[in-house]
Design a protein around this motif. Structure first.
Motif, PDB file in Angstrom:
ATOM      1  N   ILE A  28      31.097  59.671   2.282  1.00 43.71           N
ATOM      2  CA  ILE A  28      30.368  60.119   3.459  1.00 43.71           C
ATOM      3  C   ILE A  28      30.158  61.641   3.369  1.00 43.71           C
ATOM      4  N   GLY A  29      28.924  62.057   3.584  1.00 45.41           N
ATOM      5  CA  GLY A  29      28.589  63.480   3.505  1.00 45.41           C
ATOM      6  C   GLY A  29      28.069  63.930   2.163  1.00 45.41           C
ATOM      7  N   ASP A  30      28.202  63.059   1.121  1.00 52.45           N
ATOM      8  CA  ASP A  30      27.687  63.422  -0.195  1.00 52.45           C
ATOM      9  C   ASP A  30      26.156  63.360  -0.209  1.00 52.45           C
ATOM     10  N   ARG A  31      25.560  64.209  -1.023  1.00 52.32           N
ATOM     11  CA  ARG A  31      24.106  64.283  -1.130  1.00 52.32           C
ATOM     12  C   ARG A  31      23.606  63.367  -2.236  1.00 52.32           C
ATOM     13  N   LEU A  32      22.520  62.635  -1.957  1.00 54.86           N
ATOM     14  CA  LEU A  32      21.899  61.803  -2.971  1.00 54.86           C
ATOM     15  C   LEU A  32      21.162  62.683  -3.979  1.00 54.86           C
ATOM     16  N   PRO A  33      20.889  62.163  -5.165  1.00 53.44           N
ATOM     17  CA  PRO A  33      20.068  62.920  -6.118  1.00 53.44           C
ATOM     18  C   PRO A  33      18.719  63.273  -5.504  1.00 53.44           C
ATOM     19  N   SER A  34      18.079  64.260  -6.058  1.00 54.29           N
ATOM     20  CA  SER A  34      16.790  64.725  -5.546  1.00 54.29           C
ATOM     21  C   SER A  34      15.705  63.667  -5.749  1.00 54.29           C
ATOM     22  N   GLN A  35      14.572  63.856  -5.061  1.00 55.76           N
ATOM     23  CA  GLN A  35      13.440  62.936  -5.225  1.00 55.76           C
ATOM     24  C   GLN A  35      13.013  62.864  -6.688  1.00 55.76           C
ATOM     25  N   ALA A  36      12.964  64.028  -7.349  1.00 58.44           N
ATOM     26  CA  ALA A  36      12.547  64.041  -8.757  1.00 58.44           C
ATOM     27  C   ALA A  36      13.507  63.226  -9.621  1.00 58.44           C
ATOM     28  N   GLU A  37      14.811  63.368  -9.375  1.00 57.07           N
ATOM     29  CA  GLU A  37      15.803  62.613 -10.140  1.00 57.07           C
ATOM     30  C   GLU A  37      15.703  61.128  -9.837  1.00 57.07           C
ATOM     31  N   LEU A  38      15.490  60.779  -8.571  1.00 59.74           N
ATOM     32  CA  LEU A  38      15.363  59.363  -8.203  1.00 59.74           C
ATOM     33  C   LEU A  38      14.107  58.746  -8.829  1.00 59.74           C
ATOM     34  N   ARG A  39      13.005  59.498  -8.852  1.00 59.42           N
ATOM     35  CA  ARG A  39      11.794  58.975  -9.498  1.00 59.42           C
ATOM     36  C   ARG A  39      12.059  58.667 -10.967  1.00 59.42           C
ATOM     37  N   LYS A  40      12.796  59.539 -11.616  1.00 57.26           N
ATOM     38  CA  LYS A  40      13.106  59.348 -13.038  1.00 57.26           C
ATOM     39  C   LYS A  40      14.034  58.159 -13.253  1.00 57.26           C
ATOM     40  N   ARG A  41      15.041  58.029 -12.396  1.00 57.38           N
ATOM     41  CA  ARG A  41      16.032  56.963 -12.576  1.00 57.38           C
ATOM     42  C   ARG A  41      15.500  55.596 -12.178  1.00 57.38           C
ATOM     43  N   LEU A  42      14.659  55.546 -11.127  1.00 60.90           N
ATOM     44  CA  LEU A  42      14.215  54.265 -10.598  1.00 60.90           C
ATOM     45  C   LEU A  42      12.830  53.859 -11.071  1.00 60.90           C
ATOM     46  N   SER A  43      12.124  54.783 -11.709  1.00 59.42           N
ATOM     47  CA  SER A  43      10.791  54.507 -12.274  1.00 59.42           C
ATOM     48  C   SER A  43       9.797  54.030 -11.215  1.00 59.42           C
ATOM     49  N   VAL A  44       9.840  54.639 -10.041  1.00 57.65           N
ATOM     50  CA  VAL A  44       8.878  54.342  -8.978  1.00 57.65           C
ATOM     51  C   VAL A  44       8.410  55.663  -8.367  1.00 57.65           C
ATOM     52  N   GLY A  45       7.355  55.584  -7.550  1.00 53.11           N
ATOM     53  CA  GLY A  45       6.789  56.779  -6.970  1.00 53.11           C
ATOM     54  C   GLY A  45       7.543  57.292  -5.756  1.00 53.11           C
ATOM     55  N   SER A  46       7.186  58.496  -5.334  1.00 57.89           N
ATOM     56  CA  SER A  46       7.860  59.157  -4.216  1.00 57.89           C
ATOM     57  C   SER A  46       7.692  58.396  -2.912  1.00 57.89           C
ATOM     58  N   LYS A  47       6.491  57.823  -2.682  1.00 58.32           N
ATOM     59  CA  LYS A  47       6.247  57.118  -1.417  1.00 58.32           C
ATOM     60  C   LYS A  47       7.162  55.893  -1.286  1.00 58.32           C
ATOM     61  N   THR A  48       7.336  55.159  -2.397  1.00 54.18           N
ATOM     62  CA  THR A  48       8.214  53.982  -2.368  1.00 54.18           C
ATOM     63  C   THR A  48       9.649  54.406  -2.094  1.00 54.18           C
ATOM     64  N   ILE A  49      10.096  55.462  -2.759  1.00 54.01           N
ATOM     65  CA  ILE A  49      11.454  55.962  -2.552  1.00 54.01           C
ATOM     66  C   ILE A  49      11.641  56.400  -1.095  1.00 54.01           C
ATOM     67  N   GLN A  50      10.630  57.083  -0.550  1.00 57.91           N
ATOM     68  CA  GLN A  50      10.754  57.567   0.822  1.00 57.91           C
ATOM     69  C   GLN A  50      10.811  56.408   1.815  1.00 57.91           C
ATOM     70  N   ARG A  51      10.010  55.355   1.572  1.00 57.25           N
ATOM     71  CA  ARG A  51      10.061  54.193   2.468  1.00 57.25           C
ATOM     72  C   ARG A  51      11.452  53.552   2.432  1.00 57.25           C
ATOM     73  N   ALA A  52      12.035  53.453   1.236  1.00 54.30           N
ATOM     74  CA  ALA A  52      13.367  52.864   1.107  1.00 54.30           C
ATOM     75  C   ALA A  52      14.408  53.727   1.811  1.00 54.30           C
ATOM     76  N   ILE A  53      14.315  55.037   1.638  1.00 55.13           N
ATOM     77  CA  ILE A  53      15.261  55.955   2.285  1.00 55.13           C
ATOM     78  C   ILE A  53      15.130  55.872   3.800  1.00 55.13           C
TER      79      ILE A  53
END
Length: 367
Positions: A28-53
């Motif tokens: 609790i309180g830990d920060r998730l990886p950045s949007q750029a890192e998540l795009r690289k790891r999950l191979s999806v676009g920023s809009k999809t990641i933002q909807r999931a978040i």
């Protein structure tokens, strides 16, 4: 159709983010990886990641702090699912440990926010290795990518392993999956450990009683390595070969016959300690020896045996001997953690993880 695909992608990313919380051991309180890192790891676009978040934020799992990032708000996943795992088992009606292992695996999946898909064997006859066709829906679920990994307590044939490799299906084996290779979890006590404890106690005539197949050969070799006594007399198996049908009554009768043969040996040749890596067999042996004593027998050997913490068949202190306790929940936790590491790519080198049972000596019995 586009909205449908967007919805599927969002659900997939939500599962990946839930898995990420557990894989990275975020608090609790830990920060998730950045949007750029998540795009690289999950191979999806920023809009999809933002909807999931946003969806996970609405569910109070994540907290979005403008200009600072996304943070873990709570670790309880409120029904959100991470990985979907297949659990492949054989239903063993006369083996309490199997039911305990299945339950512990399901509980551990729940704690890791994984959904369990259970596949029970539909083929009645016992076989050395199993076909995918023995488990309804398993092949289809793998082909349609409805599960991300498998935990199995059965051994599969080579055709099944070719199919797993073709579909990049991670598999972790444990329990009775003795013939499988690859990633494995082992927690049963080794016969060598039972012999070591026997020597420590000073016994001279150890006898082994073992269930047998599929470990008959390895147990016999271990006996010969550790003991000079004739194995045909002192190393005994309830089912040395594979039987087409599961039959507990035959095992029970064979066990009584083995004990009678031990008792009929000259007093200076009878086993002074019984090495039994199975709590259910130990309970039956001890019960039969008590019956023999009531009939005038003076033979009551020491026991060195295995128990299971989650299956308290043997009341503590009821058996004259030492025991190694197997913690099924630890095995289940290790299996799920290993599989999740394989799925995420953290584990690539196939290996066996050994969870060593805890030894408990009977302090009142000093020889």
């Amino acid at each position: 159709m586009q909205k449908h695909n967007q919805g599927q992608q969002t659900e997939m990313v939500k599962k990946q983010l839930i898995s990420l919380l557990h894989e990275e051991k975020l608090q609790i309180g830990d920060r998730l990886p950045s949007q750029a890192e998540l795009r690289k790891r999950l191979s999806v676009g920023s809009k999809t990641i933002q909807r999931a978040i946003d969806s996970l934020a609405d569910g109070d799992i994540l907290e979005v702090r403008p200009h600072k990032g996304v943070f873990v708000k709570q670790l309880k996943t409120n029904g959100f699912i991470g990985q979907e795992i297949g659990l492949v088992c054989m239903w063993r009606t006369c083996y309490p440990y199997a039911a305990s292992l299945m339950q512990c695996l399901q509980l551990q999946m729940h704690t890791k926010a994984c959904q369990c898909q259970l596949f029970l064997r539909n083929f009645p006859e016992m076989t050395a290795v199993d076909s995918l066709s023995y488990f309804d829906g398993l092949k289809r679920c793998i082909e349609q990518k409805k599960i991300q990994g498998l935990i199995t307590t059965v051994s599969f044939d080579e055709e099944a392993w070719d199919f797993f490799r073709k579909n990049n299906m991670p598999v972790v084996s444990l329990g009775s999956a003795a013939f499988n290779t690859g990633f494995k979890i082992c927690g049963s006590v080794e016969l060598d450990d039972l012999f070591e404890q026997s020597r420590k106690r000073g016994f001279r005539r150890p006898a082994v009683i073992h269930c047998g197949y599929p470990l008959t050969d390895s147990i016999r070799k271990s006996y010969v390595k550790n003991c000079q006594l004739p194995p045909e007399i002192y190393c005994r198996f309830l089912s040395p070969e594979l039987h087409a049908e599961e039959n507990s009554s035959n095992r029970y009768n064979d066990l009584k016959q083995i004990l009678r043969q031990f008792r009929e040996l000259p007093a200076n040749c009878r086993p002074d300690v019984l090495l039994i890596p199975d709590d259910f067999v130990t309970s039956v042996v001890h019960s039969e020896l008590l019956k023999m004593q009531l009939s005038g027998s003076d033979w009551m050997p020491f026991f060195i045996y295995q128990t299971t913490r989650q299956v308290p068949i043997l009341p503590q202190g009821s058996i004259p001997g030492d025991h190694f306790e197997n913690d099924t929940m630890k095995l289940a936790s290790a299996a799920i953690n290993l599989l999740l590491n394989v799925i995420s790519g953290k584990e690539t080198q196939e290996r066996t993880v050994y969870i060593k049972p805890q030894l408990y000596e009977n302090k009142e019995m000093v020889l």
